[in-house]
Design a protein around this motif. Structure first.
Motif, PDB file in Angstrom:
ATOM      1  N   HIS A 141       0.864  -1.194   0.000  1.00  0.00           N
ATOM      2  CA  HIS A 141       0.000   0.000   0.000  1.00  0.00           C
ATOM      3  C   HIS A 141       0.892   1.232   0.000  1.00  0.00           C
ATOM      4  CE1 HIS A 141      -1.740   3.348   2.446  1.00  0.00           C
ATOM      5  NE2 HIS A 141      -2.600   3.280   1.451  1.00  0.00           N
ATOM      6  N   PHE A 142       0.584   2.180  -0.895  1.00  0.00           N
ATOM      7  CA  PHE A 142       1.395   3.397  -1.004  1.00  0.00           C
ATOM      8  C   PHE A 142       0.502   4.625  -0.937  1.00  0.00           C
ATOM      9  CE2 PHE A 142       3.690  -0.045  -2.964  1.00  0.00           C
ATOM     10  CZ  PHE A 142       4.949   0.083  -2.408  1.00  0.00           C
ATOM     11  N   PRO A 143       0.760   5.496   0.030  1.00  0.00           N
ATOM     12  CA  PRO A 143      -0.099   6.680   0.178  1.00  0.00           C
ATOM     13  C   PRO A 143       0.371   7.841  -0.700  1.00  0.00           C
ATOM     14  CG  PRO A 143       1.447   6.571   1.984  1.00  0.00           C
ATOM     15  CD  PRO A 143       1.742   5.398   1.102  1.00  0.00           C
ATOM     16  N   ALA A 144      -0.584   8.492  -1.346  1.00  0.00           N
ATOM     17  CA  ALA A 144      -0.244   9.680  -2.140  1.00  0.00           C
ATOM     18  C   ALA A 144      -0.226  10.932  -1.264  1.00  0.00           C
ATOM     19  CB  ALA A 144      -1.256   9.854  -3.257  1.00  0.00           C
ATOM     20  N   TRP A 145      -0.948  10.856  -0.164  1.00  0.00           N
ATOM     21  CA  TRP A 145      -1.014  11.988   0.771  1.00  0.00           C
ATOM     22  C   TRP A 145       0.140  11.823   1.744  1.00  0.00           C
ATOM     23  CZ3 TRP A 145      -5.264  12.647   5.041  1.00  0.00           C
ATOM     24  CH2 TRP A 145      -5.248  13.958   5.507  1.00  0.00           C
ATOM     25  N   SER A 146       1.135  12.663   1.614  1.00  0.00           N
ATOM     26  CA  SER A 146       2.390  12.457   2.340  1.00  0.00           C
ATOM     27  C   SER A 146       2.311  13.007   3.754  1.00  0.00           C
ATOM     28  CB  SER A 146       3.514  13.142   1.575  1.00  0.00           C
ATOM     29  OG  SER A 146       3.071  14.416   1.153  1.00  0.00           O
ATOM     30  N   LEU A 147       1.703  12.211   4.613  1.00  0.00           N
ATOM     31  CA  LEU A 147       1.529  12.605   6.018  1.00  0.00           C
ATOM     32  C   LEU A 147       2.736  12.265   6.887  1.00  0.00           C
ATOM     33  CD1 LEU A 147      -2.059  11.426   7.063  1.00  0.00           C
ATOM     34  CD2 LEU A 147      -1.156  13.728   7.200  1.00  0.00           C
ATOM     35  N   GLY A 148       3.563  11.380   6.404  1.00  0.00           N
ATOM     36  CA  GLY A 148       4.647  10.876   7.248  1.00  0.00           C
ATOM     37  C   GLY A 148       4.129   9.790   8.170  1.00  0.00           C
ATOM     38  N   PRO A 149       5.036   9.012   8.739  1.00  0.00           N
ATOM     39  CA  PRO A 149       4.597   7.875   9.556  1.00  0.00           C
ATOM     40  C   PRO A 149       3.988   8.266  10.907  1.00  0.00           C
ATOM     41  CG  PRO A 149       6.995   8.018   9.493  1.00  0.00           C
ATOM     42  CD  PRO A 149       6.485   9.040   8.543  1.00  0.00           C
ATOM     43  N   ASP A 150       4.319   9.451  11.410  1.00  0.00           N
ATOM     44  CA  ASP A 150       3.808   9.828  12.734  1.00  0.00           C
ATOM     45  C   ASP A 150       3.260  11.251  12.710  1.00  0.00           C
ATOM     46  OD1 ASP A 150       3.161   9.873  15.363  1.00  0.00           O
ATOM     47  OD2 ASP A 150       5.226  10.013  16.104  1.00  0.00           O
ATOM     48  N   PRO A 151       2.165  11.464  11.977  1.00  0.00           N
ATOM     49  CA  PRO A 151       1.647  12.833  11.826  1.00  0.00           C
ATOM     50  C   PRO A 151       1.201  13.461  13.138  1.00  0.00           C
ATOM     51  CG  PRO A 151       0.110  11.238  10.897  1.00  0.00           C
ATOM     52  CD  PRO A 151       1.351  10.492  11.227  1.00  0.00           C
ATOM     53  N   ALA A 152       0.850  12.632  14.117  1.00  0.00           N
ATOM     54  CA  ALA A 152       0.408  13.198  15.405  1.00  0.00           C
ATOM     55  C   ALA A 152       1.522  14.028  16.040  1.00  0.00           C
ATOM     56  CB  ALA A 152      -0.034  12.077  16.338  1.00  0.00           C
ATOM     57  N   GLN A 153       2.750  13.710  15.721  1.00  0.00           N
ATOM     58  CA  GLN A 153       3.875  14.484  16.239  1.00  0.00           C
ATOM     59  C   GLN A 153       4.340  15.525  15.221  1.00  0.00           C
ATOM     60  OE1 GLN A 153       5.354  14.129  19.440  1.00  0.00           O
ATOM     61  NE2 GLN A 153       3.461  12.953  19.736  1.00  0.00           N
ATOM     62  N   THR A 154       4.484  15.097  13.973  1.00  0.00           N
ATOM     63  CA  THR A 154       5.112  15.988  12.992  1.00  0.00           C
ATOM     64  C   THR A 154       4.207  17.131  12.534  1.00  0.00           C
ATOM     65  OG1 THR A 154       4.495  14.400  11.269  1.00  0.00           O
ATOM     66  CG2 THR A 154       6.722  14.250  12.130  1.00  0.00           C
ATOM     67  N   VAL A 155       2.911  16.839  12.379  1.00  0.00           N
ATOM     68  CA  VAL A 155       2.014  17.903  11.891  1.00  0.00           C
ATOM     69  C   VAL A 155       1.893  19.045  12.908  1.00  0.00           C
ATOM     70  CG1 VAL A 155      -0.384  18.426  11.237  1.00  0.00           C
ATOM     71  CG2 VAL A 155       0.769  16.447  10.254  1.00  0.00           C
ATOM     72  N   PRO A 156       1.573  18.756  14.182  1.00  0.00           N
ATOM     73  CA  PRO A 156       1.526  19.872  15.147  1.00  0.00           C
ATOM     74  C   PRO A 156       2.880  20.581  15.292  1.00  0.00           C
ATOM     75  CG  PRO A 156       0.523  17.911  16.091  1.00  0.00           C
ATOM     76  CD  PRO A 156       1.168  17.488  14.812  1.00  0.00           C
ATOM     77  N   THR A 157       3.966  19.824  15.139  1.00  0.00           N
ATOM     78  CA  THR A 157       5.290  20.466  15.236  1.00  0.00           C
ATOM     79  C   THR A 157       5.444  21.501  14.121  1.00  0.00           C
ATOM     80  OG1 THR A 157       6.229  18.496  16.236  1.00  0.00           O
ATOM     81  CG2 THR A 157       7.785  20.025  15.207  1.00  0.00           C
ATOM     82  N   THR A 158       5.067  21.119  12.900  1.00  0.00           N
ATOM     83  CA  THR A 158       5.121  22.084  11.784  1.00  0.00           C
ATOM     84  C   THR A 158       4.296  23.325  12.115  1.00  0.00           C
ATOM     85  OG1 THR A 158       5.316  20.254  10.224  1.00  0.00           O
ATOM     86  CG2 THR A 158       4.614  22.366   9.313  1.00  0.00           C
ATOM     87  N   VAL A 159       3.096  23.096  12.630  1.00  0.00           N
ATOM     88  CA  VAL A 159       2.190  24.222  12.934  1.00  0.00           C
ATOM     89  C   VAL A 159       2.811  25.154  13.972  1.00  0.00           C
ATOM     90  CG1 VAL A 159      -0.025  24.819  14.036  1.00  0.00           C
ATOM     91  CG2 VAL A 159       0.078  22.995  12.319  1.00  0.00           C
ATOM     92  N   PHE A 160       3.267  24.584  15.085  1.00  0.00           N
ATOM     93  CA  PHE A 160       3.752  25.447  16.172  1.00  0.00           C
ATOM     94  C   PHE A 160       5.109  26.073  15.849  1.00  0.00           C
ATOM     95  CE2 PHE A 160       0.423  23.132  18.395  1.00  0.00           C
ATOM     96  CZ  PHE A 160      -0.254  24.201  18.968  1.00  0.00           C
ATOM     97  N   GLU A 161       5.909  25.387  15.027  1.00  0.00           N
ATOM     98  CA  GLU A 161       7.156  26.016  14.566  1.00  0.00           C
ATOM     99  C   GLU A 161       6.828  27.233  13.707  1.00  0.00           C
ATOM    100  OE1 GLU A 161       9.520  23.072  12.592  1.00  0.00           O
ATOM    101  OE2 GLU A 161      10.331  22.294  14.476  1.00  0.00           O
ATOM    102  N   GLY A 162       5.850  27.090  12.847  1.00  0.00           N
ATOM    103  CA  GLY A 162       5.441  28.215  11.999  1.00  0.00           C
ATOM    104  C   GLY A 162       4.919  29.373  12.830  1.00  0.00           C
TER     105      GLY A 162
END
Lengths: 399, 285
Positions: A141-162
């Motif tokens: 299975h290959f995802p086209a939506w590149s969320l990364g393996p641990d979005p619960a950590q990486t996505v909020p990190t991107t937000v708060f860094e910004g």
């Protein structure tokens, strides 16, 4: 007489063979790709975006000669937004329709169903928007939506860094969230990141998907006086919350929404400066890629013709287009329609897509987290973080 | 549990009263049809949304003031209600079967709405949407206030009509014992047609209120079924004032649960109240 008849039969057979062989060699049948989409039911508004993106891609692909010299036929079945039906339909696509390849459906529930079928028949499956990476354990299975393996950590990190780069970095945060599965875990991740970064969480609220009355939630947010409201919303929930806030004369200083309906939030007056997440928006540097620029143009025209209320390419349409790019890249590179060969190639290589270069060599094939932050600015969505994906001059606006 | 400020609590209660008004408005026609016609009309929800979409269309495309649609939509829906009742009685559809038939009608209405307006969100922009006033530090949005006012006015009007007019008494008699009522000269067939028309017209009024307040999407139809059923059952089948009271009780209970505890507890409230009612006052629900 007998000899003459034998000769005639032999001649007819020879002519038939002579005619048949070149025909089959010159014009092989189309490559048949099967998938389902939620063409009706609660997810149909977004699934129509995926249908349009897929149709545009395949039309263009066929104009370019198809895949390995064969035209492409896309067989789409309506899963009615029901994961159970998606499973049945994928089963039929493989066993009855005998499709050559599979393409994923829309929405996490249906994707999980499709993964089960693909795994049973050793078929590769590329999905558009699989929201929970930890659940996608199938190695083909290959995802086209590149969320990364641990979005619960990486996505909020991107937000708060910004947000930390702005002239008014938030110090207090209210986390209010739907309990919708692919959203809730991201909001819980945000709570951890808030704590790690030394910010203060002044409010945490959860609501059931389908909540009708956002008045009390708005009143509690107003009472908590946060610098930032993290809204774990999907569809119209964010609009409903902002409308409820407006009714009590409250405008949050900053607010970020996870998966809002992009059109309604951008068009609503209270959506001004709303932040959200994206992988693609209709501006440079994304549109510096001529393929992306052409897709944006065609999608806009076709979406208008189809009567879609929001005609811009954003995360959903881009993920859909990306899925087809991944499929084409793996077929062309391996010169084969063999699912295993294609999957092995994808794991070992990178694919250039309209929203960035993807890799699939870690974390359930989820590769890198390419989620970026966008903001409603002057009635349209603009990527604002990381800076390299923002159009010239665009920065995060604070009140 | 953190103690909320008084303003937060009062604002939440007000919000609950308003959503309760919407529950009552939606449940009024449903409860009357259920109690007096013995029909569980699931299509009622479909009619509410169809009316909301038509109001949206007339206002957005036709440029008509959404409140003026009240002169067009309820009369039209009255005719639809009459026609539906004629069909149901023509084929002698029982109360239980009416549930299945009207569910089918709801699915057809939902598909029709999706076909015409697509599954995407539609929001009616009206002059009323932004209007609000402040009373004692509490914000009162005009669309919600109008919905509550209409729900109160119609509930009392129907209650008075049922209690003080010959027509209303005839309807109650028909619901009590149709053959005996017929023996006293009551035209059961005509009354049934009229009552069904009134119930569907009430659905249409609820739809106009809905369009004033909420963003529309076809699949929302089913998300209102559970709570409105609870409102109708708590209020009493065939009652005009019952849904108003139970709607506000449920709305306020949900809002207080959201203000004091967690918003995710709100859906539990309506059904908990219904279960308590069934346990302690079994004859009333």
């Amino acid at each position: 007489m007998i000899n003459l008849r034998k000769i005639a039969v032999a001649a007819v057979a020879a002519i038939g063979l002579a005619g048949a062989l070149p025909v089959s060699a010159q014009t092989p049948g189309p490559v048949r790709i099967g998938s389902t989409l939620a063409l009706t039911g609660p997810l149909s508004a977004t699934a129509l975006v995926h249908k349009l993106a897929g149709e545009i891609y395949i039309e263009d692909l066929n104009k370019r000669g198809g895949l390995l010299g064969r035209k492409v036929e896309w067989i789409v079945r309506d899963d009615q937004s029901r994961p159970d039906l998606a499973r049945t339909l994928y089963e039929q696509l493989v066993t009855s329709e005998k499709v050559d390849l599979l393409m994923g459906p829309y929405a996490t529930g249906a994707i999980l169903s499709a993964i089960g079928v693909a795994q049973r028949y050793n078929k590769m499956l590329i999905s558009h928007t699989m929201g929970i990476p930890s659940l996608a354990k199938y190695d083909m299975h290959f995802p086209a939506w590149s969320l990364g393996p641990d979005p619960a950590q990486t996505v909020p990190t991107t937000v708060f860094e910004g947000l930390a780069q702005t002239n008014k970095p938030p110090k207090t945060v209210a986390v209010v969230t739907s309990k919708f599965p692919s959203i809730h875990f991201l909001s819980l991740g945000a709570r951890e990141i808030i704590k790690k970064r030394g910010l203060t969480e002044v409010l945490f609220l959860e609501w059931e998907f389908g909540n009708r009355d956002f008045g009390p939630i708005a009143a509690r947010v107003k009472d908590a006086k946060p610098d930032l409201v993290w809204v774990g919303d999907i569809g119209l929930e964010g609009n409903m919350l902002l409308e409820a806030m407006k009714k009590i004369d409250y405008e949050p200083p900053m607010h970020i929404h996870l998966y809002p309906a992009p059109g309604p939030l951008a068009n609503a007056p209270e959506g001004k400066n709303a932040l959200s997440l994206t992988i693609f928006e209709e501006h440079a540097p994304y549109t510096n890629d001529p393929v992306a620029a052409q897709f944006v143009k065609t999608f806009g025209e076709r979406a208008k013709q189809a009567g879609l209320p929001y005609t811009a390419v954003e995360t959903q349409a881009a993920a859909s287009f990306t899925a087809w790019q991944i499929l084409e890249a793996s077929i062309v590179a391996t010169n084969s329609f063999d699912d295993r060969k294609m999957a092995d190639w994808l794991k070992a290589n990178r694919v250039k897509t309209i929203h960035g270069t993807l890799r699939f060599d870690r974390g359930n094939n989820f590769g890198d987290d390419l989620m970026r932050m966008k903001q409603v600015q002057d009635g349209r969505w603009v990527t604002v973080w990381p800076k390299e994906w923002a159009p010239p001059g665009a920065t995060i606006r604070t009140q | 549990m953190a103690i909320p400020s008084l303003n937060l609590l009062l604002q939440s209660i007000l919000s609950g009263i308003f959503i309760g008004g919407m529950y009552a408005m939606t449940g009024l026609g449903l409860g009357l049809a259920w109690g007096l016609l013995r029909q569980i009309n699931l299509a009622h929800f479909g009619f509410v949304f169809l009316s909301a979409y038509l109001c949206y269309q007339m206002s957005t495309v036709g440029g008509i003031d959404p409140l003026l649609t009240v002169f067009v939509l309820p009369p039209a829906f009255f005719c639809v209600g009459v026609a539906m009742q004629w069909v149901l009685s023509r084929f002698r559809i029982s109360a239980f079967n009416s549930l299945l038939v009207t569910f089918g009608v709801t699915v057809m209405i939902e598909s029709g709405i999706q076909y015409v307006w697509t599954a995407d969100f539609r929001k009616m922009q009206s002059v009323y949407a932004e209007e609000k006033f402040v009373v004692g530090g509490l914000f009162v949005p005009l669309p919600e206030f109008l919905t509550l006012a209409v729900a109160v006015a119609l509930s009392f009007a129907i209650w008075a009509a049922m209690r003080f007019t010959d027509l209303g008494k005839a309807m109650r008699a028909m619901a009590e014992d149709a053959p005996i009522a017929a023996a006293f000269g009551i035209n059961e067939r005509g009354l049934s047609l009229a009552l069904s028309g009134i119930c569907v017209a009430l659905a249409s009024v609820a739809g106009i209120c809905f369009a004033l307040t909420f963003t529309l999407t076809p699949t929302q139809i089913f998300s209102w079924v559970g709570v409105v059923f609870a409102v109708v059952m708590l209020g009493g089948l065939g009652s005009a004032l019952g849904p108003l009271v139970s709607g506000i009780v449920i709305g306020v209970s949900e809002a207080v649960a959201m203000a004091l505890f967690a918003p995710s507890w709100a859906p539990i409230v309506s059904f908990s109240l219904l279960i308590l009612m069934l346990l302690f006052r079994p004859g009333k629900a």
